[in-house]
Design an enzyme around this catalytic site. Sequence first.
Site, PDB file in Angstrom:
ATOM      1  CG  ASP A  54      19.848   4.203   0.787  1.00 25.43           C
ATOM      2  OD1 ASP A  54      19.962   3.272  -0.037  1.00 25.43           O
ATOM      3  OD2 ASP A  54      20.304   5.354   0.608  1.00 25.43           O
ATOM      4  CG  ASN A  82      21.592   1.849  -3.260  1.00 28.25           C
ATOM      5  OD1 ASN A  82      20.931   2.620  -2.556  1.00 28.25           O
ATOM      6  ND2 ASN A  82      21.114   1.315  -4.366  1.00 28.25           N
ATOM      7  CG  ASP A  95      18.981   4.716  -3.879  1.00 23.60           C
ATOM      8  OD1 ASP A  95      18.740   4.606  -2.653  1.00 23.60           O
ATOM      9  OD2 ASP A  95      18.481   3.947  -4.729  1.00 23.60           O
ATOM     10  CG  ASP A 121      18.403  -0.683  -0.465  1.00 24.77           C
ATOM     11  OD1 ASP A 121      18.649  -1.279   0.605  1.00 24.77           O
ATOM     12  OD2 ASP A 121      19.148   0.212  -0.940  1.00 24.77           O
ATOM     13  CG  ASP A 150       0.723  -4.254  -0.043  1.00 23.68           C
ATOM     14  OD1 ASP A 150      -0.424  -4.475  -0.479  1.00 23.68           O
ATOM     15  OD2 ASP A 150       0.990  -3.335   0.753  1.00 23.68           O
ATOM     16  CG  ASP A 177      -3.983  -1.900  -2.195  1.00 25.96           C
ATOM     17  OD1 ASP A 177      -3.658  -1.278  -1.183  1.00 25.96           O
ATOM     18  OD2 ASP A 177      -4.324  -1.343  -3.259  1.00 25.96           O
ATOM     19  CD  GLU A 208      -6.296  -0.680   2.216  1.00 28.84           C
ATOM     20  OE1 GLU A 208      -5.930   0.430   2.575  1.00 28.84           O
ATOM     21  OE2 GLU A 208      -6.315  -1.015   1.012  1.00 28.84           O
ATOM     22  CG  HIS A 226       1.043   2.772   3.666  1.00 25.73           C
ATOM     23  ND1 HIS A 226       0.350   1.702   4.198  1.00 25.73           N
ATOM     24  CD2 HIS A 226       0.623   2.881   2.391  1.00 25.73           C
ATOM     25  CE1 HIS A 226      -0.440   1.192   3.281  1.00 25.73           C
ATOM     26  NE2 HIS A 226      -0.305   1.882   2.168  1.00 25.73           N
ATOM     27  CG  ASP A 227      -2.843   4.385   2.981  1.00 29.17           C
ATOM     28  OD1 ASP A 227      -2.000   4.817   2.164  1.00 29.17           O
ATOM     29  OD2 ASP A 227      -3.408   3.279   2.879  1.00 29.17           O
TER      30      ASP A 227
HETATM   31  C1  GLC Z   1      -4.564   1.231  -0.369  1.00 27.10           C
HETATM   32  C2  GLC Z   1      -3.146   1.547   0.016  1.00 27.10           C
HETATM   33  C3  GLC Z   1      -2.828   2.942  -0.431  1.00 27.10           C
HETATM   34  C4  GLC Z   1      -2.961   3.012  -1.926  1.00 27.10           C
HETATM   35  C5  GLC Z   1      -4.338   2.553  -2.372  1.00 27.10           C
HETATM   36  C6  GLC Z   1      -4.376   2.262  -3.834  1.00 27.10           C
HETATM   37  O1  GLC Z   1      -5.486   1.994   0.319  1.00 27.10           O
HETATM   38  O2  GLC Z   1      -2.968   1.353   1.386  1.00 27.10           O
HETATM   39  O3  GLC Z   1      -1.539   3.339  -0.043  1.00 27.10           O
HETATM   40  O4  GLC Z   1      -2.745   4.323  -2.371  1.00 27.10           O
HETATM   41  O5  GLC Z   1      -4.721   1.348  -1.742  1.00 27.10           O
HETATM   42  O6  GLC Z   1      -3.635   1.121  -4.138  1.00 27.10           O
END
Ligand code: GLC
Length: 546
Positions: A26, A28, A30, A34, A108, A210, A273, A343-344
């Site tokens: 970050d 700033n 918040d 960023d 992404d 994605d 993905e 991140h999932d």
């Molecule tokens: C992919 C992303 C996930 C998102 C999903 C819908 O699996 O990695 O974070 O919620 O797609 O876009």
Amino acid sequence: MTATATGDEWWRRAVIYQVYPRSFQDSNGDGIGDLPGLIDRLDYLNDGTPGSLGIDAIWLSPTFPSPMKDFGYDVSDYLGVAAEFGDLETMDRLLAECHSRDIRVLLDYVPNHTSDQHPWFLEARASRDNPKRDWYVWRDAKPDGSRPNNWRSAFGGPAWTFDEATGQYYLHSFLKEQPDLNWRNPGVVQAMHDVLRFWLDRGVDGFRIDVMGMIVKHPELADNPPNPNWVPGGSDRMQHLWVNNRNYPDVFEAVRGIRGVLDEYDARVAVGEVFGSAEEIGKFYGEAALNGLHLAFNFQLIHESEPFNRYTPWDATALRRIIENAEAALPPGAQPCYAIANHDRSRFISRNNHDGRGLERARASVILLMALRGTPFVYYGEEIGMTDVEIPDDQLQDPARFRSFGRDPARTPMQWDTSPGRGFTTGRPWLPFGPETINLESQLQQDDSLFALYRRAIWLRKDQESLYRGVFQHIDLDDDVFAFKREWPGARSILVIINTAIEPRSVVLPEGYGQVLLATRREAEGRPVAGSVVLPGLAGMWVARA
Ligand code: GLC
């Protein structure tokens, strides 16, 4: 089994680092990461010296304007930057700053759905005869009033929401705020190709795509078959086989179209993905690996099958199966692409910590990931051993707490130091921090930290042609030891041995391997070895031919 990587494209040699922009730095106060913050941290990622992590490219989870219902995976403008992250000028600056350090940038690309606040959807839902209506997937209720088919949202519940105003259902494979685009409409294809061109023209080096396998569905949206594994009373009755809305054969035409756009430019990359078996993943590379995606993720080191939260154990037999299957299923010229976290999913250490030895397994995972044939992806914070953080109920953010698995624990802010804001923010972080003891600053002071191991592995890999280009050959040494060779003509052959048992294993080295290049325990490095070697429990090493 032996497989070869060919070609000199940059992404075949690259180690790619996933930045979750909200949680990296970050600038700033918040509490939300960023782009200016990220720019300030680029030297950490690669300043051209082995003091930095040494990665070659970053993938930024979505940076576009978005109502943030799914933290950016609900895009309301594909051609902009979310105000909380910066603006187009900051993105241009990020690209320039990255490129001046030889760091490539992947954005992404979210083609399956937009936000319900995207102007296209606002138009589409305005009336049944709006020209944008067919850009999304609308259907009448069945004659008995029920939903158009039995498809489920990946986040749980039906994949259809009824729009009162126009009297039809629209399809959403994820949240109801994420309506699916209709890739059978040529206008959508054109507009979404132009999104790629917009960013490629600005100098972006490629995209992570994605849920690539979902964008084109069965033409009649036929019901999915029932879950064959359901037993009466089981809670998984609704987990239909996703065959008509995932990896449906017509999706490959869309893949070829996307590849065609990337081919209009030099040296760009698309990494998809995708979910499925090794064979299904292999198909995304296209015929002879020439007209599909350059790379398709193989997530099997995280989870081999659904449900996604049944994680792959750290076990030599599983590793062998996964890697051999992946190698066997790829067309010649295709290169695998592995991630051990994202991140999932739960963070690596947390998934592998049933006996409190997750950190040791994480060290061994570096020995594996950086030595496999393929393009490795590193999720931010894994390099310092961040763990899942328990989030109090009133601070939960992820709307997709599907199957009782929220994703917030693996998305907490990067821990740079021990200060109250962990070097991440001067404000209140959007998600709570993990234990203070896990931070970069302390690891920089330790010679044998996880971070130090990541850094050595990444820099060593750059100098070892057999690792970034060579063939992969599995060898049998011991049931608990995953072992393979990487070789390339004229380059030093490297043997990789990983003991996944908690007891030591003695292994007989193949002829000629004599020097430990990299090891989970640093004191073993540089030592000559001969004949056989005792691998402590959960240890691993790279041994070069003398
Ligand atoms: C992919 C992303 C996930 C998102 C999903 C819908 O699996 O990695 O974070 O919620 O797609 O876009």
